[in-house]
Design a protein around this motif. Sequence first.
Motif, mmCIF file in Angstrom:
data_model
loop_
_atom_site.group_PDB
_atom_site.id
_atom_site.type_symbol
_atom_site.label_atom_id
_atom_site.label_comp_id
_atom_site.label_asym_id
_atom_site.label_seq_id
_atom_site.Cartn_x
_atom_site.Cartn_y
_atom_site.Cartn_z
ATOM 1 N N VAL A 1 -14.742 -4.086 -21.476
ATOM 2 C CA VAL A 1 -14.849 -3.184 -22.636
ATOM 3 C C VAL A 1 -15.742 -1.995 -22.306
ATOM 4 N N ASP A 2 -16.876 -2.258 -21.640
ATOM 5 C CA ASP A 2 -17.792 -1.170 -21.290
ATOM 6 C C ASP A 2 -17.119 -0.153 -20.380
ATOM 7 N N GLU A 3 -16.331 -0.630 -19.425
ATOM 8 C CA GLU A 3 -15.655 0.280 -18.511
ATOM 9 C C GLU A 3 -14.587 1.099 -19.228
ATOM 10 N N ILE A 4 -13.879 0.459 -20.150
ATOM 11 C CA ILE A 4 -12.846 1.174 -20.909
ATOM 12 C C ILE A 4 -13.477 2.258 -21.763
ATOM 13 N N ILE A 5 -14.519 1.881 -22.495
ATOM 14 C CA ILE A 5 -15.168 2.835 -23.401
ATOM 15 C C ILE A 5 -15.786 3.977 -22.616
ATOM 16 N N GLY A 6 -16.364 3.653 -21.463
ATOM 17 C CA GLY A 6 -17.011 4.687 -20.669
ATOM 18 C C GLY A 6 -16.063 5.550 -19.885
ATOM 19 N N GLY A 7 -14.789 5.168 -19.847
ATOM 20 C CA GLY A 7 -13.806 5.964 -19.120
ATOM 21 C C GLY A 7 -13.996 5.948 -17.619
ATOM 22 N N SER A 8 -14.581 4.885 -17.092
ATOM 23 C CA SER A 8 -14.869 4.825 -15.660
ATOM 24 C C SER A 8 -13.603 4.541 -14.854
ATOM 25 N N ALA A 9 -13.670 4.921 -13.584
ATOM 26 C CA ALA A 9 -12.604 4.541 -12.659
ATOM 27 C C ALA A 9 -12.745 3.056 -12.350
ATOM 28 N N ILE A 10 -11.632 2.375 -12.111
ATOM 29 C CA ILE A 10 -11.687 0.925 -11.949
ATOM 30 C C ILE A 10 -11.524 0.494 -10.504
ATOM 31 N N GLY A 11 -11.399 1.461 -9.619
ATOM 32 C CA GLY A 11 -11.088 1.117 -8.239
ATOM 33 C C GLY A 11 -12.097 0.203 -7.583
ATOM 34 N N ASP A 12 -13.388 0.356 -7.885
ATOM 35 C CA ASP A 12 -14.432 -0.412 -7.214
ATOM 36 C C ASP A 12 -14.891 -1.620 -8.024
ATOM 37 N N ARG B 1 -4.207 4.308 -20.390
ATOM 38 C CA ARG B 1 -4.235 4.764 -21.787
ATOM 39 C C ARG B 1 -5.651 4.748 -22.362
ATOM 40 N N SER B 2 -6.613 5.059 -21.498
ATOM 41 C CA SER B 2 -7.989 5.263 -21.932
ATOM 42 C C SER B 2 -8.274 6.761 -21.899
ATOM 43 N N GLY B 3 -9.066 7.262 -22.845
ATOM 44 C CA GLY B 3 -9.278 8.697 -22.978
ATOM 45 C C GLY B 3 -9.905 9.321 -21.745
ATOM 46 N N VAL B 4 -9.393 10.479 -21.335
ATOM 47 C CA VAL B 4 -9.879 11.191 -20.163
ATOM 48 C C VAL B 4 -10.655 12.442 -20.555
ATOM 49 N N SER B 5 -10.213 13.144 -21.603
ATOM 50 C CA SER B 5 -10.875 14.386 -21.996
ATOM 51 C C SER B 5 -10.677 14.600 -23.490
ATOM 52 N N GLY B 6 -11.377 15.610 -24.021
ATOM 53 C CA GLY B 6 -11.215 15.995 -25.416
ATOM 54 C C GLY B 6 -11.554 14.885 -26.385
ATOM 55 N N LEU B 7 -10.918 14.935 -27.540
ATOM 56 C CA LEU B 7 -11.166 13.932 -28.572
ATOM 57 C C LEU B 7 -10.708 12.545 -28.140
ATOM 58 N N GLU B 8 -9.718 12.484 -27.263
ATOM 59 C CA GLU B 8 -9.280 11.187 -26.742
ATOM 60 C C GLU B 8 -10.439 10.484 -26.017
ATOM 61 N N LEU B 9 -11.287 11.247 -25.359
ATOM 62 C CA LEU B 9 -12.437 10.677 -24.662
ATOM 63 C C LEU B 9 -13.597 10.425 -25.625
ATOM 64 N N THR B 10 -13.921 11.421 -26.444
ATOM 65 C CA THR B 10 -15.062 11.291 -27.346
ATOM 66 C C THR B 10 -14.894 10.120 -28.301
ATOM 67 N N TYR B 11 -13.688 9.954 -28.826
ATOM 68 C CA TYR B 11 -13.421 8.882 -29.789
ATOM 69 C C TYR B 11 -12.603 7.759 -29.149
ATOM 70 N N ASN B 12 -12.805 7.570 -27.857
ATOM 71 C CA ASN B 12 -12.050 6.559 -27.131
ATOM 72 C C ASN B 12 -12.225 5.175 -27.748
ATOM 73 N N GLU B 13 -13.463 4.800 -28.039
ATOM 74 C CA GLU B 13 -13.743 3.478 -28.589
ATOM 75 C C GLU B 13 -13.079 3.301 -29.949
ATOM 76 N N THR B 14 -13.120 4.349 -30.767
ATOM 77 C CA THR B 14 -12.505 4.287 -32.093
ATOM 78 C C THR B 14 -10.993 4.172 -31.989
ATOM 79 N N LEU B 15 -10.384 4.991 -31.136
ATOM 80 C CA LEU B 15 -8.927 4.977 -30.994
ATOM 81 C C LEU B 15 -8.430 3.666 -30.378
ATOM 82 N N LEU B 16 -9.272 3.025 -29.590
ATOM 83 C CA LEU B 16 -8.923 1.719 -29.047
ATOM 84 C C LEU B 16 -9.206 0.593 -30.030
ATOM 85 N N GLY B 17 -9.963 0.898 -31.086
ATOM 86 C CA GLY B 17 -10.291 -0.119 -32.070
ATOM 87 C C GLY B 17 -11.414 -1.033 -31.652
ATOM 88 N N LEU B 18 -12.100 -0.713 -30.563
ATOM 89 C CA LEU B 18 -13.120 -1.611 -30.032
ATOM 90 C C LEU B 18 -14.470 -1.461 -30.718
#
Length: 714
Positions: free
Chosen positions: A64-75, A135-152
């Motif tokens: 959840v933390d990685e999704i909300i933070g928009g981090s890369a998951i490669g590592d 489908r996690s926010g990368v920029s704009g409002l999709e990123l700022t409100y990522n947690e809200t739009l994901l419902g988390l």
Amino acid sequence: MRLENRLWNLGNLFVIGLVLLSARMVYWPLVRGVELDPSAVALGTARRYSDSIKEEAATNQQAVDEIIGGSAIGDLPQPVVQRIKDLMDAITRGSVFDRNGRALVYDIEGETGDRNRFYAEPSLAHVIGYVSGLRSGVSGLELTYNETLLGLDRLDSKLNQLIHQEIQGGDLVLTIDTFLQRQAEEALGSKAGAIVVLDAASGAVLAMASAPGFDPNRVLEPGYIQGLEDDCGGAPECSGVFLNRATQALYTPGSTFKTVVLLAALDSGQVTPGTIFEFGPLIPGPQGGYYIYEVDGGVIPDPNHAEDRLDLEMSYAKSANAAFARIGDEMASEVLIDYAARFWFSAPAGSLPPFEIEVTPPLLANDLNEISRNNLLRASTAIGQGEILANPFALAMVVLAIVNEGDLPVPYFVEEIRSPDGDVIQSQPGRDIVQNLISPETAAIAKEMMETVVERGSGVNAAVSGMTVGGKTGTAQLGGDQLPHAWFIGFAETADRSVVISVVLENAGEGHEIAAPVFSRIADVAINQLGRPVGEVTGQLGSPQDPPEENQAGTATDLPVPDILRDPGKIDIVDGPGTCLGNYEGFPGSGEFSWPVAPEHRSLVGGDFIPGHPGIDLGAPTGAPVYAADSGVVVFANWSGVGYGNTVVLDHGNGYRTLYAHLSQIGTYCGAQVEAGATIGLADNTGNSSGPHLHFEIRVPNGFLNPWDHLPTP
């Protein structure tokens, strides 16, 4: 964090703790009752199970933390990566709506059950942003409100997550008006630049257009981004498509910055409205006379007025460089730095309000110490040259503070956050106010002087009939053979509504000639046409979508018989020189036409509808707005070589075309999708014309219709 948010989070933690405890208590005796019979269970088994529960919870939380933070998951560890994918597969991301309830962004479920994000208004890509392949926010409002739009960020979603049930994200309702947004996009046309429109009372962002743009529906498409770069070839008008020029680009602001200098000088007591500036002798030059201001061996030219003596109001109205260079030269450097920093020019890191999208702070100088040491730099900065850089968003906030008596309602985009059931969870989460940037008295004087700019100064082309309009032009010189950036910032108001608008057009020319008419066009829409319905477009930028069947007008097979047949020996205007290149599909109109001019201009002043003159001449004076009579696509926007002068032709996608001729200025461009009632130009008497008017035609494939039979009764 606000107190209500803290209480909400504490409540969530308390309830989750109770649920987890209750679940554990129920799970052990009921689900594993046999396995945990005292005769069969060992203490080590219980501990191992407890550890596995903790490990899963930790993995879930990290996911959840990685999704909300928009981090890369490669590592990330593979269990976390897998949990992220599993969790995202169980989430339907929330939708985004405009202020009128139109869906701007939503998830679409494919035949295989996978979800794709669809953006119904690509012109908002820089504001709304886009999502990654997960489908996690990368920029704009999709990123700022990522947690809200994901419902988390909701308790019910956290419970669903615990029991591995589907999660529905929360929805956003924006302050954006789609019709106004499209008008701003069309006003930019093929030019690079940006337009910001704010509600002057609240700071709500009504429109924010940035060009060039990109299609957020295609950013994950292989080769799409590289194709944009390859097609551009480095040309400034098409480069930097992912940069929001409204909030992230930095431009030399030109004379628009004189507004900040005016506020600083008035508020600090350096000048009063009665201060007089004398400019000395007029120096002859190849392009006319000009004045100069000399400081420390440097010369600042002032070609903007003929008068050798002006008061402060008219110095601002006529953008007198010599007057404002002197103000800057004589202003204490700490005063200039202080007042500029109030509007975040070279403000300390972390001092910006928490804007909802990415914002680059404006720059007063590369080194603020140089502002103190270098009088010439300070004088140049005061006229908006020097090293100063700004964007339309920053300068819109300057105007916003002026019209709010010195207080600044911080611009915001999100009006409401709603649950999947439509309940309002939070209103205006990004709204704030910064108080006392300037005194109310200073704000009132500056507002009046901005009105003088439009009434008697350099901003006359920004005027709108029936409104109080104030503003400031800017022509940002770039040196060499580059055309300057064209600026206009200002406000427009009636008894019912007030808006703030900021316009910049890159390398476009003089601000009063280029940007001021764009401001006028957008102000008219923002005040008089807010909330108009719009047709739908596909995800591909600029490509019309077939409308619902009930909205389609008749086809060419059931069009009216022409009242005047076309002369086959004459070249049609859209087949001759200057016609739009490309095969533009029609943007379907209604088949019913509205007046292309204001009510006071709906009378015949010249030729009527007769053979040889297959249109009507309406009494629109020079500069009067000309409106699209129905929705359509621009198939001609150019000077006509057959007597029409500056002309626009719209194809309405249903067999009809309309023509608008003798314009002083064309306000649209080839391929533009134009809504009915949109301003497409200004009336005049270009071409073969005996006086100002609008020549208007309604065309069908084989000829012309009498407009009097198809326009509403005046």
